[in-house]
Design an enzyme around this catalytic site. Structure first.
Site, PDB file in Angstrom:
ATOM      1  N   CYS A 175       0.661  -1.087  -0.474  1.00 63.41           N
ATOM      2  CA  CYS A 175       0.258  -0.546   0.072  1.00 63.41           C
ATOM      3  C   CYS A 175       1.218   1.056  -0.334  1.00 63.41           C
ATOM      4  O   CYS A 175       2.151   0.846  -0.029  1.00 63.41           O
ATOM      5  CB  CYS A 175      -1.088  -0.226   1.184  1.00 63.41           C
ATOM      6  SG  CYS A 175       0.056   0.271   2.706  1.00 63.41           S
ATOM      7  N   CYS A 219       2.831   2.254   3.794  1.00 62.56           N
ATOM      8  CA  CYS A 219       4.144   1.534   4.014  1.00 62.56           C
ATOM      9  C   CYS A 219       4.897   1.756   2.688  1.00 62.56           C
ATOM     10  O   CYS A 219       6.245   2.240   3.006  1.00 62.56           O
ATOM     11  CB  CYS A 219       3.558  -0.030   3.710  1.00 62.56           C
ATOM     12  SG  CYS A 219       2.021  -0.848   4.154  1.00 62.56           S
TER      13      CYS A 219
END
Lengths: 77, 347
Positions: free
Chosen positions: A10, A13
């Protein structure tokens, strides 16, 4: 020093990984930054929220995108 | 949340500034009518009664109204959320009986800070803690479905009553769907590897945030959420403004009005692939209602857009087999369907 970023692909991250790399570079530290993407492995750290920030196998924060400054503070403590 | 570092403290002067902002907020909010009149008629020199004038006035009036409400409520929600976390929610749900668990999970779903990208670790963590699947689902349904941005927009555009109805029906859908999913005994449709995971309880401590931290969290929430959605709101209101002036009344009413039994299922089916954020869809919904779409149909459409989304299903696919996902979507869609029909019937 061993930094691990817990989290799958994602956007949050990736941003944390980028900030970590940048912080390490700015401080000129000998540290590795690796990303842990397997859910089974992530759960080993007992977090419920990604991304997680792990320093030498200790979870320091989770569910939070640390800024470069914040990471520097954590690394120099 | 565990914060080993100190969050940047608000300067004292900044705290006084907040107090100053509140009267400014109140003044602006209650004078938007005059501001919109002034800009439309005096500055832009538009003639009264024309479509373009109507559209422009609507836009000038709605944008600051919605933005003001958003900033205030997101700020407050941001502060309230510092008292909650997924970790505390998990602890609260452990060992609860089925129905109580569902009610608690759905309620906590509203206030627990939760991002859909954390859905999988959260799901795994709940399963690991022995929380029943149905209770976990109540949480996972309520969290996106009852959304603070949607709440703000509903208050702003339709008033308190509709907003309360939205929260109540959202809760009921989450509670009942979770309960039904548990009763269907679908555990075998969870991916096998989920049950093999042994999460460590590394004993992550949580530091208690100070009041300064909590206020800071309010600011951060405003910055993050408003920063992300303002453009959708502008677009949504612009679409609304366009339709306001130009789409003839009753045009949609005949298509999606009360009389048509298929209007609600149609609205739900249309809503699933649309993953507009709540922010973009509500101004559009407001126009739908104004143009004759019944309230139940419009609410069903909105809930379908924000509660049932393809990206979420794709995330869940990693831990659930397709049979369970199908049942999940089916149960939630039926819930929305029933709520839609009840509204169309009652109002």
């Amino acid at each position: 020093m061993e930094i691990k970023i817990l989290g799958t692909g994602c956007a949050n991250c990736k941003r944390l990984e980028k900030n970590s790399l940048e912080a390490v570079k700015e401080l000129g530290l000998e540290a590795t930054v690796t990303k842990v993407e397997d859910y089974g492995d992530i759960m080993q750290y007992g977090i419920l929220r990604t991304p997680g920030f792990v320093l030498d196998e200790k979870v320091l924060t989770y569910g939070k995108i640390l800024s470069i400054e914040e990471i520097k503070q954590l690394l120099t403590k | 949340m565990y914060t080993p570092f100190i969050l940047p403290e608000l300067k004292k002067t900044k705290k006084y500034l907040i107090l100053l902002l509140l009267p400014v907020w109140v003044f602006l909010f209650f004078n938007l009518n005059y501001i919109a009149d002034f800009l439309t008629f005096s500055v832009f020199n538009l003639q009264e009664g024309k479509h373009l004038t109507q559209a422009v006035w609507f836009f000038i009036f709605e944008v600051p109204k919605v933005m003001l409400l958003l900033v205030l409520i997101i700020f407050l929600v941001g502060i309230i959320r510092t008292w909650f976390s997924p970790e505390k929610t998990r602890k609260a749900l452990e060992g609860k009986s089925l129905f109580t668990g569902n009610v608690l999970a759905a309620s906590l779903g509203i206030v627990t800070p939760f991002c859909s990208c954390s859905a999988i670790p959260l799901f795994l963590g709940f399963v690991e803690a022995g929380i029943p699947l149905g209770v976990t689902f109540s949480f996972l349904i309520a969290a996106p479905l009852i959304n603070e941005v949607a709440l703000v927009l509903l208050i702003g555009m339709f008033g308190w009553k509709i907003a309360v109805i939205y929260v109540t029906t959202g809760l009921i859908i989450a509670i009942v769907s979770g309960f039904v999913l548990e009763k269907l005994k679908l555990q075998r449709f969870v991916a096998e590897w989920v049950y093999r995971i042994k999460a460590s309880q590394q004993g992550i401590e949580e530091l208690k945030p100070t009041y300064s931290d909590r206020i800071q969290a309010g600011f951060t929430a405003v910055k993050e959420i408003v920063g992300k959605i303002w453009i959708y709101i502008l677009i949504g209101i612009a679409v609304g403004a366009g339709a306001h002036g130009y789409v003839p009344d009753d045009f949609l009413g005949t298509l999606l009005g009360k009389g048509n039994w298929y209007s609600i299922p149609l609205a739900i089916v249309l809503g699933v692939p649309m993953y507009s954020n709540a922010a973009g869809i509500i101004p559009v919904v407001s126009v739908l209602i104004e143009k004759g779409v019944s309230l139940g149909t419009a609410l069903a459409f909105m809930m379908s857009v924000i509660g049932l989304s393809l990206p979420e299903v794709i995330i869940l696919k990693k831990v659930l087999k397709w049979q369970l996902i199908a049942v999940f979507v089916g149960v939630v869609a039926s819930g929305i369907l029933i709520v839609g029909y009840i509204f169309n019937f009652l109002l």
